[in-house]
Motif scaffolding. Structure first.
Motif, PDB file in Angstrom:
ATOM      1  N   ASP A 137      -8.991   2.892   2.119  1.00 26.68           N
ATOM      2  CA  ASP A 137      -9.227   3.543   0.830  1.00 26.68           C
ATOM      3  C   ASP A 137     -10.561   4.286   0.799  1.00 26.68           C
ATOM      4  O   ASP A 137     -10.776   5.159  -0.040  1.00 26.68           O
ATOM      5  CB  ASP A 137      -9.217   2.504  -0.301  1.00 26.68           C
ATOM      6  N   ASN A 154      -5.301   3.962   7.227  1.00 25.76           N
ATOM      7  CA  ASN A 154      -5.156   4.409   5.852  1.00 25.76           C
ATOM      8  C   ASN A 154      -6.105   3.677   4.899  1.00 25.76           C
ATOM      9  O   ASN A 154      -5.714   3.239   3.817  1.00 25.76           O
ATOM     10  CB  ASN A 154      -3.682   4.225   5.425  1.00 25.76           C
ATOM     11  N   ILE A 207     -13.324   5.856  -5.035  1.00 23.73           N
ATOM     12  CA  ILE A 207     -11.896   5.487  -4.900  1.00 23.73           C
ATOM     13  C   ILE A 207     -11.209   5.682  -6.255  1.00 23.73           C
ATOM     14  O   ILE A 207     -10.100   6.186  -6.350  1.00 23.73           O
ATOM     15  CB  ILE A 207     -11.751   4.030  -4.397  1.00 23.73           C
ATOM     16  N   LYS A 208     -11.927   5.295  -7.310  1.00 27.46           N
ATOM     17  CA  LYS A 208     -11.381   5.412  -8.666  1.00 27.46           C
ATOM     18  C   LYS A 208     -11.188   6.891  -9.040  1.00 27.46           C
ATOM     19  O   LYS A 208     -10.196   7.275  -9.647  1.00 27.46           O
ATOM     20  CB  LYS A 208     -12.352   4.739  -9.643  1.00 27.46           C
ATOM     21  N   TYR A 220     -10.654  -6.702  -1.842  1.00 22.50           N
ATOM     22  CA  TYR A 220     -10.730  -5.755  -0.719  1.00 22.50           C
ATOM     23  C   TYR A 220     -11.046  -6.485   0.580  1.00 22.50           C
ATOM     24  O   TYR A 220     -11.684  -7.532   0.579  1.00 22.50           O
ATOM     25  CB  TYR A 220     -11.838  -4.714  -0.969  1.00 22.50           C
ATOM     26  N   TYR A 236       2.016   1.490  -3.654  1.00 20.04           N
ATOM     27  CA  TYR A 236       1.016   1.731  -4.713  1.00 20.04           C
ATOM     28  C   TYR A 236      -0.133   2.646  -4.281  1.00 20.04           C
ATOM     29  O   TYR A 236      -1.064   2.873  -5.031  1.00 20.04           O
ATOM     30  CB  TYR A 236       0.459   0.389  -5.225  1.00 20.04           C
ATOM     31  N   SER A 265       0.830  -1.200   0.000  1.00 20.07           N
ATOM     32  CA  SER A 265       0.000   0.000   0.000  1.00 20.07           C
ATOM     33  C   SER A 265       0.865   1.251   0.000  1.00 20.07           C
ATOM     34  O   SER A 265       0.523   2.253  -0.601  1.00 20.07           O
ATOM     35  CB  SER A 265      -0.940   0.010   1.194  1.00 20.07           C
ATOM     36  N   GLN A 305      -2.612   2.292  -2.250  1.00 19.49           N
ATOM     37  CA  GLN A 305      -3.911   1.738  -1.870  1.00 19.49           C
ATOM     38  C   GLN A 305      -3.723   0.587  -0.902  1.00 19.49           C
ATOM     39  O   GLN A 305      -2.808  -0.208  -1.042  1.00 19.49           O
ATOM     40  CB  GLN A 305      -4.672   1.233  -3.102  1.00 19.49           C
ATOM     41  N   THR A 306      -4.585   0.531   0.108  1.00 21.60           N
ATOM     42  CA  THR A 306      -4.458  -0.540   1.099  1.00 21.60           C
ATOM     43  C   THR A 306      -5.392  -1.711   0.796  1.00 21.60           C
ATOM     44  O   THR A 306      -5.246  -2.773   1.364  1.00 21.60           O
ATOM     45  CB  THR A 306      -4.827  -0.028   2.505  1.00 21.60           C
ATOM     46  N   LYS A 307      -6.373  -1.473  -0.084  1.00 23.56           N
ATOM     47  CA  LYS A 307      -7.415  -2.467  -0.369  1.00 23.56           C
ATOM     48  C   LYS A 307      -8.219  -2.763   0.902  1.00 23.56           C
ATOM     49  O   LYS A 307      -8.752  -3.850   1.073  1.00 23.56           O
ATOM     50  CB  LYS A 307      -6.820  -3.771  -0.945  1.00 23.56           C
TER      51      LYS A 307
END
Length: 336
Positions: free
Chosen positions: A119, A117, A312-313, A92, A58, A55, A60-62
């Motif tokens: 998303d 953190n 998120i996107k 996720y 990249y 994360s 993102q933590t998913k």
């Protein structure tokens, strides 16, 4: 046994850590034979990727945060089922927190999720305005919110999944009037929740239309669980308020009231009809079964999950309000 790292794989295969990383992340520039070797070694040595490290790399933590008032009734667990239907296949995880109808605990939960953190955050709030400043701060820091069922004040521009509380409450009250009831008590949810006010407005509107509204019949509660419903029914009897039916804000309040009335030897529905809003399985496991507005809870969760993925996107994607349809299910608690 210590956790196997990319460095361990690098030593084992005599390959650079960057090659190992790219192979594990399915980089299209990596040689197919090398990737096969890396994946086989990862399996053999029991390598598990570190989600926190990924994360950081990249962004993102998913992880998605879920904040709900309670997990005791089937309401939140059904919504969670819908959220998982959408998010789990996409890799996720959902971090679930419970506020116990306490805005201070809700605040701590939100701060905790921000520390993790996440998303995005999907929330059913417990007080319309109390934590609005924190919702804004977290959103300004780039974590999107989606609200479902209970929503913040109109000043906050957010995506929401709701039902038409006012209209459906009106239908329940019309139904009670159609069964010959004229003294309809309303066990109201806390007035710090928007849909409690909306349902009360629907109730009041119909009784006023039929010239049978009496403010004495509205009982305010300080809680949402069975004991609060029990106390409301007790108040009606102790104050000697004449009533022939009850419309309750939720299944839990309705069942609490029903239990108390039955203990006092009052027959349901012969002497007092009872109807509610929520439509969880609780309505079908009491006796008599409870007439209730059934909300599409799994669908509500799926819709909330789709909205959070959109945000998120693209955090700047326009906010949407999705109004879900509900069904008034007639059961034995309102019919002789």
């Amino acid at each position: 046994m210590s956790r196997i790292t990319i460095k361990d794989l690098s030593k084992f295969l005599s390959l650079s850590t960057s090659t190992i990383s790219r192979a594990l992340l399915n980089d299209k520039n990596i040689n197919a034979e090398t990737q096969k070797k890396v994946l086989e070694a990862a399996e053999k040595l029991g390598y598990k990727p570190n989600p926190t490290a990924l994360s950081l790399k990249y962004g993102q933590t998913k992880n998605i945060g879920l904040v709900v008032p309670e997990m005791i009734t089937p309401f939140s667990s059904k919504v969670l089922q819908g959220i998982q239907n959408i998010l789990y296949p996409l890799g996720y995880r959902v971090i679930i927190t419970q506020s116990d109808e306490n805005p201070l605990i809700e605040r701590k939960n939100l701060q905790l999720l921000e520390e993790f953190n996440v998303d995005g955050i999907i929330i059913n709030l417990c007080h319309e305005t109390y934590n609005e400043d924190l919702y804004k701060e977290i959103m300004d820091r780039g974590i999107p919110f989606v609200f479902f069922d209970r929503i913040p004040s109109k000043t906050l521009d957010v995506s929401k999944v709701v039902v038409d509380d006012n209209i459906k409450a009106s239908l329940v009250v019309e139904h009670l009037i159609n069964t010959g009831r004229k003294r309809i008590a309303h066990i109201m949810g806390p007035s710090t929740i928007r849909n409690a006010v909306e349902r009360e407005t629907g109730y009041k509107r119909i009784l006023t239309k039929h010239h049978i509204f009496d403010p004495e019949l509205t009982i305010k509660t300080d809680g949402m669980m069975f004991d609060a419903g029990e106390n409301a029914a007790k108040q009606l009897l102790e104050k000697k308020i004449e009533f022939d039916s009850i419309f309750a804000f939720s299944d839990t309040l309705a069942i609490g009231a029903m239990n108390y009335l039955l203990e006092q030897g009052i027959k349901i529905p012969e002497q007092v009809a009872v109807a509610s809003f929520s439509g969880t399985e609780l309505a079908t496991i009491v006796h008599p079964k409870l007439t209730s507005v059934q909300q599409p809870l799994v669908k509500m969760g799926e819709t909330a999950a789709q909205l959070i993925l959109e945000k998120i996107k693209d955090i700047s994607a326009p906010n949407k309000t999705i109004v879900m349809d509900t069904e008034l299910v007639y059961r034995a608690s309102t019919f002789h």
